[in-house]
Design a protein around this motif. Structure first.
Motif, PDB file in Angstrom:
ATOM      1  N   MET A 142      -1.866 -25.191  59.480  1.00 25.60           N
ATOM      2  CA  MET A 142      -1.484 -26.643  59.204  1.00 25.60           C
ATOM      3  C   MET A 142      -2.825 -27.565  58.962  1.00 25.60           C
ATOM      4  O   MET A 142      -2.603 -28.700  58.888  1.00 25.60           O
TER       5      MET A 142
ATOM      6  N   ASN B 117       5.432 -26.406  46.816  1.00 25.44           N
ATOM      7  CA  ASN B 117       4.313 -26.042  46.148  1.00 25.44           C
ATOM      8  C   ASN B 117       3.575 -25.125  47.246  1.00 25.44           C
ATOM      9  O   ASN B 117       3.144 -25.529  48.459  1.00 25.44           O
ATOM     10  N   VAL B 134       1.773 -26.720  50.375  1.00 27.62           N
ATOM     11  CA  VAL B 134       0.973 -27.655  50.366  1.00 27.62           C
ATOM     12  C   VAL B 134       1.328 -29.104  50.143  1.00 27.62           C
ATOM     13  O   VAL B 134       0.775 -30.272  49.932  1.00 27.62           O
ATOM     14  N   GLY B 135       2.966 -28.990  49.634  1.00 19.61           N
ATOM     15  CA  GLY B 135       3.540 -30.257  49.237  1.00 19.61           C
ATOM     16  C   GLY B 135       4.733 -29.787  48.699  1.00 19.61           C
ATOM     17  O   GLY B 135       5.118 -28.774  48.633  1.00 19.61           O
ATOM     18  N   GLY B 136       5.726 -31.017  48.366  1.00 16.18           N
ATOM     19  CA  GLY B 136       6.827 -30.878  47.920  1.00 16.18           C
ATOM     20  C   GLY B 136       7.363 -32.138  47.399  1.00 16.18           C
ATOM     21  O   GLY B 136       6.682 -33.166  47.339  1.00 16.18           O
ATOM     22  N   THR B 137       8.586 -31.872  46.674  1.00 17.08           N
ATOM     23  CA  THR B 137       9.253 -33.309  46.054  1.00 17.08           C
ATOM     24  C   THR B 137      10.587 -33.079  46.009  1.00 17.08           C
ATOM     25  O   THR B 137      11.199 -32.003  46.487  1.00 17.08           O
ATOM     26  N   GLY B 138      11.325 -33.938  45.747  1.00 24.48           N
ATOM     27  CA  GLY B 138      12.892 -34.136  45.723  1.00 24.48           C
ATOM     28  C   GLY B 138      13.200 -33.716  47.192  1.00 24.48           C
ATOM     29  O   GLY B 138      12.755 -34.424  47.991  1.00 24.48           O
ATOM     30  N   ASP B 139      14.181 -32.962  47.724  1.00 28.97           N
ATOM     31  CA  ASP B 139      14.692 -32.626  48.752  1.00 28.97           C
ATOM     32  C   ASP B 139      13.364 -32.082  49.707  1.00 28.97           C
ATOM     33  O   ASP B 139      13.529 -32.398  51.246  1.00 28.97           O
ATOM     34  N   PHE B 141      10.230 -33.644  49.658  1.00 26.73           N
ATOM     35  CA  PHE B 141       9.342 -34.704  49.591  1.00 26.73           C
ATOM     36  C   PHE B 141       8.499 -34.817  50.745  1.00 26.73           C
ATOM     37  O   PHE B 141       8.790 -34.797  51.864  1.00 26.73           O
ATOM     38  N   MET B 142       7.113 -34.580  50.404  1.00 23.45           N
ATOM     39  CA  MET B 142       6.074 -34.506  51.192  1.00 23.45           C
ATOM     40  C   MET B 142       6.078 -33.517  52.243  1.00 23.45           C
ATOM     41  O   MET B 142       5.334 -33.523  53.135  1.00 23.45           O
ATOM     42  N   ALA B 143       6.738 -32.601  52.009  1.00 21.82           N
ATOM     43  CA  ALA B 143       6.794 -31.282  52.687  1.00 21.82           C
ATOM     44  C   ALA B 143       5.511 -30.773  52.990  1.00 21.82           C
ATOM     45  O   ALA B 143       4.575 -30.441  52.143  1.00 21.82           O
ATOM     46  N   ARG B 144       5.079 -30.013  54.358  1.00 27.36           N
ATOM     47  CA  ARG B 144       4.147 -29.265  54.473  1.00 27.36           C
ATOM     48  C   ARG B 144       4.533 -28.107  55.494  1.00 27.36           C
ATOM     49  O   ARG B 144       5.639 -28.248  56.219  1.00 27.36           O
ATOM     50  N   GLY B 145       3.752 -26.955  55.294  1.00 26.39           N
ATOM     51  CA  GLY B 145       4.189 -26.023  56.406  1.00 26.39           C
ATOM     52  C   GLY B 145       3.230 -24.757  55.908  1.00 26.39           C
ATOM     53  O   GLY B 145       2.286 -24.581  55.223  1.00 26.39           O
ATOM     54  N   PHE B 169       6.740 -27.734  58.778  1.00 21.67           N
ATOM     55  CA  PHE B 169       6.525 -28.411  59.897  1.00 21.67           C
ATOM     56  C   PHE B 169       6.216 -29.919  59.749  1.00 21.67           C
ATOM     57  O   PHE B 169       5.979 -30.720  60.743  1.00 21.67           O
ATOM     58  N   GLU B 170       6.003 -30.169  58.786  1.00 21.13           N
ATOM     59  CA  GLU B 170       6.079 -31.786  58.194  1.00 21.13           C
ATOM     60  C   GLU B 170       7.359 -32.001  57.411  1.00 21.13           C
ATOM     61  O   GLU B 170       7.358 -31.338  56.041  1.00 21.13           O
ATOM     62  N   TRP B 172      10.128 -35.017  55.779  1.00 23.05           N
ATOM     63  CA  TRP B 172      10.177 -36.515  55.667  1.00 23.05           C
ATOM     64  C   TRP B 172      11.544 -36.799  55.487  1.00 23.05           C
ATOM     65  O   TRP B 172      12.389 -36.084  55.142  1.00 23.05           O
TER      66      TRP B 172
ATOM     67  N   ALA C  11      16.853 -36.982  42.782  1.00 24.33           N
ATOM     68  CA  ALA C  11      17.051 -36.591  44.412  1.00 24.33           C
ATOM     69  C   ALA C  11      15.852 -37.073  45.290  1.00 24.33           C
ATOM     70  O   ALA C  11      15.821 -37.006  46.518  1.00 24.33           O
ATOM     71  N   MET C  12      14.963 -37.614  44.374  1.00 27.94           N
ATOM     72  CA  MET C  12      13.326 -38.105  45.323  1.00 27.94           C
ATOM     73  C   MET C  12      13.884 -39.409  46.091  1.00 27.94           C
ATOM     74  O   MET C  12      14.507 -40.136  45.587  1.00 27.94           O
ATOM     75  N   SER C 132       3.053 -32.531  43.068  1.00 30.00           N
ATOM     76  CA  SER C 132       2.445 -32.808  44.453  1.00 30.00           C
ATOM     77  C   SER C 132       0.989 -33.460  44.576  1.00 30.00           C
ATOM     78  O   SER C 132       0.464 -32.721  43.767  1.00 30.00           O
TER      79      SER C 132
END
Lengths: 172, 172, 172
Positions: A142, B117, B134-139, B141-145, B169-170, B172, C11-12, C132
Motif C-alpha cells: 500500500m 485500475n 492504484v485507483g478506481g471510479t464509480g462503485d 471511487f478512489m479505491a486502493r489495494g 484496503f481503501e 470511500w 454511479a459516481m 484515475s
C-alpha cells in the motif's frame, strides 16, 4: 522555458518527511543489434520509417522500450543485484529527450521483499525529476510517495544508469 | 533464487483486512494469425527480428500485447461477462516468463458499475503474484489495494485464464 | 449495453467534494504520414497487417500511440500552452472506439508547477468517462482523485481535443 522547468523541480514541498526512504540504482543496457548477451532492454516499437536498433530521429520520439534492468545498492553495474526494474518507457518528445515511464521495482534481497510501482514523466535533461510511487506489495504494501530520479551515468547510446531515491509518505 | 522468490510472496502482511474483496476471472485469447474471430488480444510490438503472431524467442522478451479480455464470475470462458479487462502487458524478461501489466477492469453488471485500475509485475511461474490497485471510479471511487493473481489455466500458446482476487484496503 | 454503460457513468458518488479542481484541454494531432511538422502524436505499434500512418481496421484495435500534446486553459489549439500531456494510449477494442490511457500532465505555468499522473480506460463514444488520478508531484504532491474526460472536438482522423476535469480528493 528552462527557468520554468527549474521552478517545477524546486516546487516540491519540503515540509513532509518520508516514512521510508530507499536509494537504488538501475542499469539499462539497450539492445543495439549486436549486444544480445548483455542487453537488458530493447526498442520494440518505433514510428513509421525507423528501425528497432537505433533511436528514432534526434530525440527518439515514438520509440517504446521494454526493460528488465538490474537494481543495485551502489553505482556499480557489477554489484550483486537486489532486484529488477521491469516495465516500459516511451520517448514522448521530438524537441527534447523525454520519456514516459511505467515500471515496477521487484525487490528480492535479505533486506527487502516486495514490489514498488511507478509512473511518471522523465524530462531527461533536468538534473533531478520526480515521478509517482502509485502502489506497492509485500514489504511495500500500500505504499505511496514519489521517487526523485537522476541520470547517474550515460555511456554512448547503449548504457545509462539512474539513481532512484524512493520516498514513501504513506507506509502501512 | 526460487527460495527468495517464495519469501516475496509470503512477505505480504496478513494483519490488514480488506474493506472490499472481489474474485474475478479474465480470459485472454491471443491472436495467432488465424483466430481473428475469437481473439481478445494481439501482439502489437516485438523486438527486432520477431513477428506479431508468435511470441519472441523463449520467453517473449519485448513483445507488447494489447488486450480486451472478458471478465467472468467463474472460470468458464462462456459465462456471461460482467465486464472487460482492458490494457496492455509487455513480456519483460529473457530468462523467465514475466510480464509488466497496466490495465483497467471495466465492470458493468447489475452488481458492480465502475472501473478498477491496476499496474504491476507478474512473474508468471509463481503460484500467486501481487500487483497494485492504484485507483478506481464509480462503485470503486478512489479505491486502493492489491490484487493477488494466479494462472488458472493455460492452453497452448493462445489461451490463458487468470484468477484475480481484488483486495481493497481503501474504500470511500 | 448502452443502458448499462450509462449506469456506469452515473454511479459516481456525488457526496464527496474535490479539495482541488482543474479544467484543462489537451490537443492531439496524430501523425498521418504527411503532417510531421504539426503532429503531436504517432502510431508506433500496430497489429499484424497494419501500418503506422492509419488506424488499424474499424476501431484501431491494437494501435499504440505515443503523444506529447499541448495543454491549454481553453479550447483553442493556438492558446499558449500551460504544459504538456505525455504518455501513451492503446486502442483496445475491435467492437467500439476504446483506448487505455497511461499519461502525465506536466504543468509548467505561473499558476501550476508539477505533474499529475493518470491511468484508465476511455470508452470514447460515452459523453463523459472517468479515469484515475494515481499520483502527483510538485504542486500536486501525493494527489489522488479522478478525472472526468470528454471529447470536446474531433476533426477527421488527425485531430481531437479532450476536456479534462481533474478532481482531486486527496490534497497534501
Amino acid at each position: 522555458m528552462l527557468i520554468l522547468v527549474l521552478l517545477v523541480s524546486s516546487a516540491m514541498p519540503s515540509h513532509h518527511k518520508p516514512c521510508k526512504q530507499l536509494v537504488l540504482y538501475m542499469h539499462d543496457i539497450l539492445y543495439n543489434g549486436t549486444n544480445a548477451a548483455n542487453a537488458t532492454s530493447a526498442i520494440v516499437a518505433a514510428p513509421e520509417g525507423y528501425n528497432l536498433t537505433t533511436l528514432a530521429g534526434t530525440n527518439g520520439f515514438g520509440d517504446v522500450v521494454v526493460f528488465n534492468d538490474p537494481i543495485t545498492l551502489d553505482n556499480n553495474l557489477h554489484s550483486k543485484p537486489v532486484g529488477h526494474a521491469q516495465g516500459l518507457y516511451a520517448y514522448d518528445s521530438n524537441v527534447t529527450l523525454s520519456v514516459w515511464f511505467g515500471f515496477t521495482f521487484y525487490l528480492n534481497s535479505t533486506e527487502h521483499q516486495g514490489t514498488i510501482n511507478f509512473i511518471g514523466a522523465d524530462p531527461i535533461p533536468l538534473k533531478t525529476r520526480d515521478i509517482s510511487v502509485v502502489g506497492g506489495t509485500g514489504d511495500f504494501f500500500m505504499a505511496r510517495g514519489i521517487a526523485t530520479i537522476a541520470t547517474d551515468a550515460i555511456e554512448g547510446l547503449t548504457y545509462f544508469r539512474i539513481r532512484v531515491v524512493v520516498k514513501l509518505f504513506e507506509c502501512w
